[in-house]
Design a protein around this motif. Sequence first.
Motif, PDB file in Angstrom:
ATOM      1  N   VAL A  87       0.846  -1.201   0.000  1.00  0.00           N
ATOM      2  CA  VAL A  87       0.000   0.000   0.000  1.00  0.00           C
ATOM      3  C   VAL A  87       0.880   1.249   0.000  1.00  0.00           C
ATOM      4  CG1 VAL A  87      -1.605   1.377   1.369  1.00  0.00           C
ATOM      5  CG2 VAL A  87      -2.007  -1.072   1.078  1.00  0.00           C
ATOM      6  N   LEU A  88       1.863   1.281   0.891  1.00  0.00           N
ATOM      7  CA  LEU A  88       2.760   2.429   0.954  1.00  0.00           C
ATOM      8  C   LEU A  88       3.510   2.585  -0.364  1.00  0.00           C
ATOM      9  CD1 LEU A  88       4.205   4.713   2.481  1.00  0.00           C
ATOM     10  CD2 LEU A  88       5.913   3.043   3.161  1.00  0.00           C
ATOM     11  N   PHE A  89       3.979   1.464  -0.915  1.00  0.00           N
ATOM     12  CA  PHE A  89       4.717   1.525  -2.173  1.00  0.00           C
ATOM     13  C   PHE A  89       3.860   2.163  -3.262  1.00  0.00           C
ATOM     14  CE2 PHE A  89       5.715  -0.179  -6.341  1.00  0.00           C
ATOM     15  CZ  PHE A  89       7.072   0.083  -6.438  1.00  0.00           C
ATOM     16  N   MET A  90       2.598   1.796  -3.305  1.00  0.00           N
ATOM     17  CA  MET A  90       1.696   2.335  -4.324  1.00  0.00           C
ATOM     18  C   MET A  90       1.654   3.862  -4.255  1.00  0.00           C
ATOM     19  SD  MET A  90      -2.416   1.704  -4.730  1.00  0.00           S
ATOM     20  CE  MET A  90      -2.768   2.605  -3.198  1.00  0.00           C
ATOM     21  N   PHE A  91       1.394   4.401  -3.049  1.00  0.00           N
ATOM     22  CA  PHE A  91       1.332   5.850  -2.900  1.00  0.00           C
ATOM     23  C   PHE A  91       2.700   6.491  -3.119  1.00  0.00           C
ATOM     24  CE2 PHE A  91      -2.462   4.616  -0.419  1.00  0.00           C
ATOM     25  CZ  PHE A  91      -3.394   5.431  -1.039  1.00  0.00           C
ATOM     26  N   ASP A  92       3.732   5.816  -2.646  1.00  0.00           N
ATOM     27  CA  ASP A  92       5.099   6.307  -2.803  1.00  0.00           C
ATOM     28  C   ASP A  92       5.460   6.422  -4.282  1.00  0.00           C
ATOM     29  OD1 ASP A  92       7.608   7.157  -2.166  1.00  0.00           O
ATOM     30  OD2 ASP A  92       8.296   5.281  -1.277  1.00  0.00           O
ATOM     31  N   ALA A  93       5.112   5.398  -5.053  1.00  0.00           N
ATOM     32  CA  ALA A  93       5.435   5.382  -6.480  1.00  0.00           C
ATOM     33  C   ALA A  93       4.618   6.422  -7.242  1.00  0.00           C
ATOM     34  CB  ALA A  93       5.185   3.990  -7.053  1.00  0.00           C
ATOM     35  N   VAL A  94       3.360   6.592  -6.853  1.00  0.00           N
ATOM     36  CA  VAL A  94       2.522   7.592  -7.526  1.00  0.00           C
ATOM     37  C   VAL A  94       3.085   8.985  -7.282  1.00  0.00           C
ATOM     38  CG1 VAL A  94       0.254   8.704  -7.500  1.00  0.00           C
ATOM     39  CG2 VAL A  94       0.418   6.215  -7.513  1.00  0.00           C
ATOM     40  N   LYS A  95       3.537   9.229  -6.060  1.00  0.00           N
ATOM     41  CA  LYS A  95       4.058  10.552  -5.728  1.00  0.00           C
ATOM     42  C   LYS A  95       5.370  10.838  -6.449  1.00  0.00           C
ATOM     43  CE  LYS A  95       5.140  13.662  -1.962  1.00  0.00           C
ATOM     44  NZ  LYS A  95       5.137  13.894  -0.513  1.00  0.00           N
ATOM     45  N   SER A  96       6.263   9.860  -6.499  1.00  0.00           N
ATOM     46  CA  SER A  96       7.561  10.073  -7.143  1.00  0.00           C
ATOM     47  C   SER A  96       7.470  10.001  -8.663  1.00  0.00           C
ATOM     48  CB  SER A  96       8.580   9.052  -6.632  1.00  0.00           C
ATOM     49  OG  SER A  96       8.142   7.727  -6.886  1.00  0.00           O
ATOM     50  N   SER A  97       6.378   9.390  -9.192  1.00  0.00           N
ATOM     51  CA  SER A  97       6.094   9.331 -10.621  1.00  0.00           C
ATOM     52  C   SER A  97       7.308   8.897 -11.445  1.00  0.00           C
ATOM     53  CB  SER A  97       5.619  10.710 -11.110  1.00  0.00           C
ATOM     54  OG  SER A  97       5.130  10.625 -12.434  1.00  0.00           O
ATOM     55  N   PRO A  98       7.804   7.682 -11.215  1.00  0.00           N
ATOM     56  CA  PRO A  98       8.963   7.201 -11.982  1.00  0.00           C
ATOM     57  C   PRO A  98       8.581   6.837 -13.409  1.00  0.00           C
ATOM     58  CG  PRO A  98       8.111   5.451 -10.602  1.00  0.00           C
ATOM     59  CD  PRO A  98       7.292   6.675 -10.277  1.00  0.00           C
ATOM     60  N   ASP A  99       9.590   6.711 -14.264  1.00  0.00           N
ATOM     61  CA  ASP A  99       9.338   6.295 -15.644  1.00  0.00           C
ATOM     62  C   ASP A  99       8.866   4.843 -15.707  1.00  0.00           C
ATOM     63  OD1 ASP A  99      10.194   8.786 -16.564  1.00  0.00           O
ATOM     64  OD2 ASP A  99      12.280   8.133 -16.697  1.00  0.00           O
ATOM     65  N   LEU A 100       9.316   4.050 -14.751  1.00  0.00           N
ATOM     66  CA  LEU A 100       8.961   2.628 -14.739  1.00  0.00           C
ATOM     67  C   LEU A 100       8.763   2.148 -13.310  1.00  0.00           C
ATOM     68  CD1 LEU A 100       8.676  -0.186 -16.114  1.00  0.00           C
ATOM     69  CD2 LEU A 100      11.164  -0.428 -15.884  1.00  0.00           C
ATOM     70  N   VAL A 101       7.683   1.401 -13.099  1.00  0.00           N
ATOM     71  CA  VAL A 101       7.429   0.741 -11.818  1.00  0.00           C
ATOM     72  C   VAL A 101       7.587  -0.759 -12.037  1.00  0.00           C
ATOM     73  CG1 VAL A 101       5.715   0.207 -10.049  1.00  0.00           C
ATOM     74  CG2 VAL A 101       5.860   2.524 -10.979  1.00  0.00           C
ATOM     75  N   ILE A 102       8.391  -1.404 -11.196  1.00  0.00           N
ATOM     76  CA  ILE A 102       8.577  -2.853 -11.282  1.00  0.00           C
ATOM     77  C   ILE A 102       8.005  -3.506 -10.026  1.00  0.00           C
ATOM     78  CG2 ILE A 102      10.237  -4.749 -11.420  1.00  0.00           C
ATOM     79  CD1 ILE A 102      12.106  -2.968 -12.941  1.00  0.00           C
ATOM     80  N   LEU A 103       7.155  -4.493 -10.227  1.00  0.00           N
ATOM     81  CA  LEU A 103       6.596  -5.273  -9.125  1.00  0.00           C
ATOM     82  C   LEU A 103       7.119  -6.698  -9.267  1.00  0.00           C
ATOM     83  CD1 LEU A 103       2.920  -3.993  -9.439  1.00  0.00           C
ATOM     84  CD2 LEU A 103       4.630  -3.197  -7.811  1.00  0.00           C
ATOM     85  N   ASP A 104       8.039  -7.059  -8.397  1.00  0.00           N
ATOM     86  CA  ASP A 104       8.686  -8.370  -8.470  1.00  0.00           C
ATOM     87  C   ASP A 104       7.948  -9.354  -7.570  1.00  0.00           C
ATOM     88  OD1 ASP A 104      10.326 -10.526  -8.697  1.00  0.00           O
ATOM     89  OD2 ASP A 104      12.127  -9.569  -7.913  1.00  0.00           O
ATOM     90  N   ASP A 105       7.075 -10.160  -8.178  1.00  0.00           N
ATOM     91  CA  ASP A 105       6.272 -11.157  -7.456  1.00  0.00           C
ATOM     92  C   ASP A 105       5.586 -10.561  -6.227  1.00  0.00           C
ATOM     93  OD1 ASP A 105       5.680 -13.642  -8.390  1.00  0.00           O
ATOM     94  OD2 ASP A 105       7.591 -14.544  -7.824  1.00  0.00           O
ATOM     95  N   PRO A 106       4.749  -9.546  -6.397  1.00  0.00           N
ATOM     96  CA  PRO A 106       4.174  -8.852  -5.234  1.00  0.00           C
ATOM     97  C   PRO A 106       3.043  -9.602  -4.546  1.00  0.00           C
ATOM     98  CG  PRO A 106       3.274  -7.930  -7.236  1.00  0.00           C
ATOM     99  CD  PRO A 106       4.300  -8.952  -7.668  1.00  0.00           C
ATOM    100  N   ILE A 107       2.453 -10.612  -5.211  1.00  0.00           N
ATOM    101  CA  ILE A 107       1.239 -11.228  -4.653  1.00  0.00           C
ATOM    102  C   ILE A 107       1.420 -12.693  -4.320  1.00  0.00           C
ATOM    103  CG2 ILE A 107      -0.294  -9.601  -5.809  1.00  0.00           C
ATOM    104  CD1 ILE A 107      -0.790 -11.698  -7.945  1.00  0.00           C
ATOM    105  N   SER A 108       2.647 -13.190  -4.363  1.00  0.00           N
ATOM    106  CA  SER A 108       2.861 -14.628  -4.191  1.00  0.00           C
ATOM    107  C   SER A 108       2.490 -15.125  -2.799  1.00  0.00           C
ATOM    108  CB  SER A 108       4.319 -14.982  -4.497  1.00  0.00           C
ATOM    109  OG  SER A 108       5.192 -14.265  -3.646  1.00  0.00           O
ATOM    110  N   SER A 109       2.511 -14.249  -1.800  1.00  0.00           N
ATOM    111  CA  SER A 109       2.257 -14.698  -0.420  1.00  0.00           C
ATOM    112  C   SER A 109       0.786 -14.567  -0.014  1.00  0.00           C
ATOM    113  CB  SER A 109       3.123 -13.898   0.557  1.00  0.00           C
ATOM    114  OG  SER A 109       2.791 -12.519   0.517  1.00  0.00           O
ATOM    115  N   PHE A 110      -0.101 -14.254  -0.957  1.00  0.00           N
ATOM    116  CA  PHE A 110      -1.506 -14.006  -0.622  1.00  0.00           C
ATOM    117  C   PHE A 110      -2.418 -15.085  -1.210  1.00  0.00           C
ATOM    118  CE2 PHE A 110       0.582  -9.825  -0.888  1.00  0.00           C
ATOM    119  CZ  PHE A 110       0.382  -9.395   0.407  1.00  0.00           C
TER     120      PHE A 110
END
Length: 701
Positions: A434-457
């Motif tokens: 959740v924090l990463f999502m808001f953090d990434a939106v605020k910093s607005s990078p050219d690329l967002v990489i999600l490395d296996d973010p949902i494997s533990s759910f």
Amino acid sequence: MYIRIKNCNNIDLGIVSLDKDVLNIKYAINGTGKSTISKAISKSVSDRVNGTNEIKDLLPFKLLGTDIMPEVSGCEDICSIKVFNEDYINDFTYQPDELLKGSFDILIRDDNFDNGVSEIETLVSKIKSYFLGNHEIESLINDLDELSKCLGKPTKTGLHKSSAISKSLGSGNIVENIPAGLESYKDFIQSDSNVKWVKWQIEGQGFLETSDNCPYCIHDVSDRKEDIKKVSQTYDSGTIQSLNKLLTVFDSLNVYFSPSTQTTIAEITGCIDGYTDDHVDFIIEVRDQVDRFNEKLKRLREIGFATLKDDVEIVEKLREYKVNISLYTHLNSELTRDKVAVINDEIDTLIESGGILKGKIQKHKRYIENLVAKHNDAINNFLRNAGYKYSVSLMEDANGVHKLKLLHSDLIDKEVSRAQNVLSYGEKNAFALVLFMFDAVKSSPDLVILDDPISSFDKNKKYAIIEMLFKHGRPFSGKTVLLLSHDFEPIVDMLYHHTDRFVKPSTAFLRNDNGELMEERIEKSDVRTFYEINNDNIGSARCLISKLVYLRRNYEILNSKGCGYQLVSSILHRNYPPTIKNEGTEREMIQEEIEEAVAEVRKVISDFDYQEAMDLVSSDDDIISLYVSSDSGYEKLHLYRVLSEREGAVATATVVMKFINQAFHIENDYIYQLNPEKYQTVPQYIIDECNAYVQSISLPS
């Protein structure tokens, strides 16, 4: 864009496509090199932007000691990147007084927030500029603070005994009024270094008993020892130090005191026998005015959105900031009046624009309130959809700073303290994401990489996360995102089931064949039920054994385990004559049952011949020939399994058999999946084990 990765960990060479402004899902089995792709891209960008050389860390062990180095090209247009991986989770910091470290900066403070504050600060800038950089005013505030400390906290009896004024003047000013018999020490007692001298004098007394001579001049001091000792009996360094500090502060503030107050203060600080009860009352009165006046100055110094936001009547609030000097009789000097006049004039000027100030404050308050409500709803909707009993709330503290608090429905006061100690591993991952999502939106990078973010759910939480991130209008919708995952569900949800909720992602399957990384596009038509895949493969498979395997799987899916199923199972297990197994019992099939089974199979495989099938599975050479000529890892597993069950076969690796058994049972499959004949979903290490086994039995003994 196409990113070329070379000599990075288990990837010798590979090209990964990346479409701009959409979600790019790369689905791959474990061991393909998903994390290597993430690291290769992020380290390459970091090296180019920051001048580092992090990419060298990805050099494969087999290339250590050579001149070969990892290479990444094709991502030159990417200048900023944000990666969610295990490192991000491990670096995630939970605070005792808030859920997420820096939640105010990430969730509230943005360009609109800063611009709103700036507009308000511009209106109050004249008053604040009078304080900021004004050394005289800053010194006055500091001196008033110091005087308040010296006078001590108020008590029922007057002055606290531990206060500087009580310790230094309670028995009179013994620096200015030197007791009889110690007059000869006047120059030392009243010097600027009197504190050091008293310390030195006290420390030196230990030598008086050693000899009758002075330890410095060697003159006889036997008749003066009592006077020397009297110094330490009368003075101590702490008392003198307190007195010096008090007198210095009074001296600094003297120009701000009214003439009569200056006179009384001089009387108190110079008294011989200590202050009287009337003096105590006077000191308390001075301290009260000093504290109130100082608080006024401090409030004016901090005037702004944070101090005015809770007041509806801004003009009335501003009038409260004005200083009525007649209420501060002890501070009613000419200098104080001059400074107060400047302050009051600036406040009057601000009052004239009070309506504009009020409008900007109310507008900014509404913006913050809407932002808080929006973020609270977004996070809590996710938590609720994911099945968590937790919720969050952005709460404002005493300093006007919003902090994200963790709440739980089972707690009376709701708030959870020390979240680090109560959240599970999966819950920590969820909040970190959740924090990463808001953090990434605020910093607005050219690329967002999600490395296996949902494997533990679990499945429900996986969908809740995908919806939170990528649903139409959600933070990552329309952003360039690379999602690396061994979970197929996001592709099913976004590409197949809920195309109305998500922008169509760019999806591909990654395979790694002994270091060569390849990707194959996945379209909606590739997402099929396994029953559909089986039917297609029964008709298209080149090998009868594969046709029978897919037919058997369909029987299992339909829970149809009649004669057709029993005959096919017997063939694949090389059972001759064929048998019927049922609830722990086994018997041979009679001729009528065999004929019934053949007829049932021919409804699907029209040219099926039972004897031909048995001849095929009974011939190791024929199966080995089929195995060697096959390009499909899944088909190789079919053939390997038949070979592994031949008479006298050596037991195969338990890990390989476990994988094979899982691959052959419907309960381990997704409802929707990719066709294993087209996409190489079998890990290379499994195929390597199978290859080694087949080679071992095909070599001459």
